[in-house]
Design a protein around this motif. Structure first.
Motif, mmCIF file in Angstrom:
data_model
loop_
_atom_site.group_PDB
_atom_site.id
_atom_site.type_symbol
_atom_site.label_atom_id
_atom_site.label_comp_id
_atom_site.label_asym_id
_atom_site.label_seq_id
_atom_site.Cartn_x
_atom_site.Cartn_y
_atom_site.Cartn_z
ATOM 1 N N ARG A 60 57.813 -1.341 14.179
ATOM 2 C CA ARG A 60 58.132 -1.654 12.732
ATOM 3 C C ARG A 60 58.057 -0.319 11.964
ATOM 4 O O ARG A 60 57.064 0.500 12.299
ATOM 5 N N PRO A 61 58.871 0.508 11.180
ATOM 6 C CA PRO A 61 58.633 1.491 10.647
ATOM 7 C C PRO A 61 57.651 1.439 9.518
ATOM 8 O O PRO A 61 57.185 0.246 8.949
ATOM 9 N N LEU A 62 57.006 2.580 9.164
ATOM 10 C CA LEU A 62 55.747 2.506 8.377
ATOM 11 C C LEU A 62 56.230 3.492 7.242
ATOM 12 O O LEU A 62 56.768 4.556 7.233
ATOM 13 N N GLY A 63 56.029 2.856 6.016
ATOM 14 C CA GLY A 63 56.002 3.720 4.610
ATOM 15 C C GLY A 63 55.014 3.762 3.833
ATOM 16 O O GLY A 63 53.912 3.180 4.039
ATOM 17 N N ARG A 113 52.611 5.910 14.555
ATOM 18 C CA ARG A 113 53.984 5.971 14.016
ATOM 19 C C ARG A 113 53.929 7.215 12.916
ATOM 20 O O ARG A 113 52.992 7.224 11.993
ATOM 21 N N PRO A 114 54.649 7.938 12.810
ATOM 22 C CA PRO A 114 54.898 8.909 11.715
ATOM 23 C C PRO A 114 55.680 8.045 10.433
ATOM 24 O O PRO A 114 56.215 6.969 10.738
ATOM 25 N N VAL A 115 55.460 8.577 9.281
ATOM 26 C CA VAL A 115 56.018 7.849 8.041
ATOM 27 C C VAL A 115 57.569 8.051 7.930
ATOM 28 O O VAL A 115 58.125 9.055 7.999
ATOM 29 N N ARG A 116 57.890 6.825 7.647
ATOM 30 C CA ARG A 116 59.351 6.921 7.821
ATOM 31 C C ARG A 116 59.878 7.141 6.169
ATOM 32 O O ARG A 116 61.060 7.899 5.935
ATOM 33 N N ARG A 132 51.279 17.918 -3.397
ATOM 34 C CA ARG A 132 50.066 18.049 -2.620
ATOM 35 C C ARG A 132 50.016 16.493 -1.861
ATOM 36 O O ARG A 132 49.566 16.119 -0.836
ATOM 37 N N MET A 133 50.333 15.460 -2.729
ATOM 38 C CA MET A 133 50.267 14.036 -2.193
ATOM 39 C C MET A 133 51.160 14.015 -0.968
ATOM 40 O O MET A 133 50.683 13.177 0.013
ATOM 41 N N LEU A 134 52.364 14.370 -1.113
ATOM 42 C CA LEU A 134 53.077 14.028 -0.123
ATOM 43 C C LEU A 134 52.646 15.084 1.322
ATOM 44 O O LEU A 134 52.619 14.551 2.424
ATOM 45 N N ALA A 135 52.133 16.333 0.956
ATOM 46 C CA ALA A 135 51.415 17.022 2.277
ATOM 47 C C ALA A 135 50.401 16.570 2.759
ATOM 48 O O ALA A 135 50.180 16.655 3.852
ATOM 49 N N PHE A 191 49.428 11.934 8.644
ATOM 50 C CA PHE A 191 50.513 10.761 9.445
ATOM 51 C C PHE A 191 51.552 11.555 10.395
ATOM 52 O O PHE A 191 52.090 11.224 11.117
ATOM 53 N N GLY A 192 52.174 12.724 9.685
ATOM 54 C CA GLY A 192 53.230 13.239 9.984
ATOM 55 C C GLY A 192 54.446 12.368 9.449
ATOM 56 O O GLY A 192 54.362 11.334 9.133
ATOM 57 N N LEU A 193 55.519 13.035 9.213
ATOM 58 C CA LEU A 193 56.774 12.778 8.571
ATOM 59 C C LEU A 193 57.798 12.589 9.659
ATOM 60 O O LEU A 193 57.771 13.359 10.427
ATOM 61 N N ALA A 194 58.475 11.167 9.675
ATOM 62 C CA ALA A 194 59.611 11.217 10.473
ATOM 63 C C ALA A 194 60.653 12.503 10.330
ATOM 64 O O ALA A 194 60.654 12.842 8.998
#
Length: 410
Positions: A28-31, A89-92, A111-114, A120-123
C-alpha cells in the motif's frame, strides 16, 4: 464554526497502533496530509477546522501561534515515525491543506516537507502539493516552494465573478487566480490545479460558464469543480435562513455539472473522479487517489484524520490543545475506530464508484449486484465495463452517484 469530530475509542497516549495495521503495508502506498488551520478571514460557506487570529485570541496562547506552528507539526511527523516503527515505505504523496497554508512563511512549509523527507524518505516520483490562497502568494514565495521540493499547487479560485465571490466571502479579486497559474508555471511547478465552486446563490449559468472559461484560459492541467454545500452553523446557512440570499436547488446543481463536464471535455480535460478533471493521467491528484482507494495516510495537524491498515483516527481540533498534547509528549489523537472487513468493503464501494475506473462488481453482495443491473438498464452504469466486471458511472450516473452507491452497498 467547524463541524464536530466523530465518536470513537480513545487513542493510546503514545499513538501506538494494533500490530495488524501494518500487515501487508508494503503493498500500500503511504501519504501525508499536513493541516494548517489558519485563515485570514472565515469564508461564509466554510465549516472546515480553521481559525482566524480573532477566533484564537486568548484561547491557546503561544501554543496556538502560527509563528511556531511548523515546529509543532514537525513534532507530530516525528511521532508518526515512532508509531510506524521500521515501516520501510517512502512517502508517495504529501498534501498541505487548510485553512490557508500559504499564510505560513514558505520556509515553514519547506521545513515541514523536509521533516517528512528526513524521517521517512520521499519516493523518487513523489507528488508534493500545497493549497494556496491567490492573494497570499507572489513569484518569490512560489519559487521558494518549488526550490524546496513542492511540485504541485492548488489555487482556490471558486469563481471569476465578483458578485459570486462576495456571497462566498472570498477575499481575492477576479483575475488573481489566473495570474497565479502563470506565476506557478514560471516558478517551475509541474502541475497546477484550480478549484471552482458552482451553485452559489445568485450565480447564473453565464456566470458559471465565465468561471470555467477563465479557469481554462489560465492554463492549469487540473480543475476541481464542487457543488456548493450549505453546512449548518455557517454564516451562509444563516443568511439563507434569514432570506437574504436564495437557496440553490438540486436541478441547478445538475445543470451546472453538465455545463462543467461539457466545457472541460471540449478543452481536453477528462473526468477521473466525479468532481475532478485532468488533461492527462500524470496530472491527476495522486494524493486524493490514496483516499479514494483506501491506501494509508497520516494526517498531521489539528482535526486531521489518518488511516493506516484499517485503523482510522482523528486529532483534537483546537490548535492550542493539539500543541499542548505534543508538548507533553503525547499523541494529539482524539479518537479512533478499527474498521471491520465489512466496513472496508462498503467504503471501497462508496469511494471507488466515484472514480473513472469504477468498482469491481465482485465486491457487491447479491442485492447490490441486482441493484447494479437495474442501474445498468436505467443508463446509470456503462455497459462495456459492466460486461468486464466493473461498475462505472455514466454521465447521468455521475449526477445521481449518491443514489446509485446507496443501492450498491446493500
Amino acid at each position: 464554526m467547524p463541524s464536530a469530530l466523530p465518536d470513537g475509542e480513545p487513542v493510546p497516549d503514545d499513538g501506538s497502533l494494533p500490530a495488524s495495521a501494518l500487515t501487508g503495508s508494503a503493498d500500500r502506498p503511504l501519504g501525508f496530509y499536513l493541516h494548517v488551520p489558519y485563515c485570514a478571514t472565515r469564508c461564509g460557506y466554510c465549516d472546515f477546522n480553521t481559525y482566524t487570529a480573532t477566533e484564537l485570541r486568548g484561547t491557546g496562547g503561544v501554543l496556538a501561534s502560527r509563528d511556531n506552528y511548523a515546529e509543532t507539526l514537525i513534532d507530530e511527523i516525528r511521532l508518526a515515525r515512532k508509531v510506524l516503527g521500521d515501516d520501510p515505505r517512502p512517502v508517495r504523496t504529501v498534501f498541505v491543506g487548510g485553512g490557508t497554508p500559504t499564510l505560513l512563511a514558505a520556509g515553514d512549509l519547506v521545513r515541514m516537507l523536509a521533516a517528512i523527507r528526513d524521517e521517512f524518505g520521499l519516493a523518487e516520483d513523489a507528488e508534493v502539493t500545497t493549497e494556496a490562497n491567490p492573494e497570499s502568494v507572489d513569484p518569490a514565495y512560489l519559487s521558494a516552494l518549488r526550490e524546496g521540493g513542492f511540485n504541485r499547487i492548488s489555487f482556490g479560485m471558486q469563481s471569476a465573478r465578483q458578485h459570486v465571490l462576495k456571497v462566498l466571502d472570498r477575499t481575492h479579486t477576479p483575475g488573481r487566480p489566473e495570474a497565479c497559474v502563470a506565476e506557478a508555471r514560471a516558478a517551475g511547478f509541474d502541475h497546477v490545479n484550480l478549484d471552482l465552486i458552482y451553485g452559489t446563490p445568485g450565480e447564473s449559468d453565464d456566470d458559471w460558464r465565465a468561471s470555467l472559461e477563465a479557469a481554462l484560459g489560465a492554463g492549469p492541467d487540473h480543475v476541481s469543480a464542487y457543488a456548493l454545500i450549505v453546512e449548518e452553523g455557517t454564516q451562509l446557512a444563516r443568511r439563507i435562513r434569514r432570506g437574504e440570499v436564495p437557496m440553490t436547488d438540486d436541478d441547478v446543481h445538475a445543470d451546472r455539472y453538465l455545463i462543467a463536464d461539457s466545457v472541460l471535455a471540449e478543452a481536453g480535460f477528462d473526468w477521473y473522479e466525479v468532481s475532478n478533471w485532468a488533461t492527462s493521467e500524470a496530472a491527476r491528484c495522486l494524493h486524493n487517489e490514496l483516499y479514494w482507494r483506501g491506501a494509508d495516510w497520516w494526517g498531521a495537524g489539528p482535526g486531521a484524520h489518518s488511516h493506516v491498515g484499517g485503523v482510522r483516527w482523528w486529532n483534537v481540533k483546537h490548535p492550542g490543545a493539539y500543541a499542548a498534547a505534543l508538548a507533553a509528549g503525547k499523541s494529539p489523537g482524539a479518537g479512533r475506530e478499527l474498521l471491520s472487513d465489512e466496513d472496508r468493503r462498503v467504503e471501497r464501494i462508496l469511494l471507488e464508484l466515484r472514480l473513472r475506473e469504477g468498482v469491481p462488481l465482485a465486491l457487491l453482495r447479491e442485492e447490490g449486484f441486482a441493484a447494479s443491473k437495474r442501474s445498468l438498464e436505467e443508463g446509470l452504469l456503462e455497459r462495456v465495463p459492466f460486461e468486464q466486471g466493473r461498475a462505472v458511472l455514466t454521465l447521468r450516473g455521475r449526477l445521481l452517484a449518491d443514489a446509485v452507491v446507496r443501492d450498491l452497498v446493500d
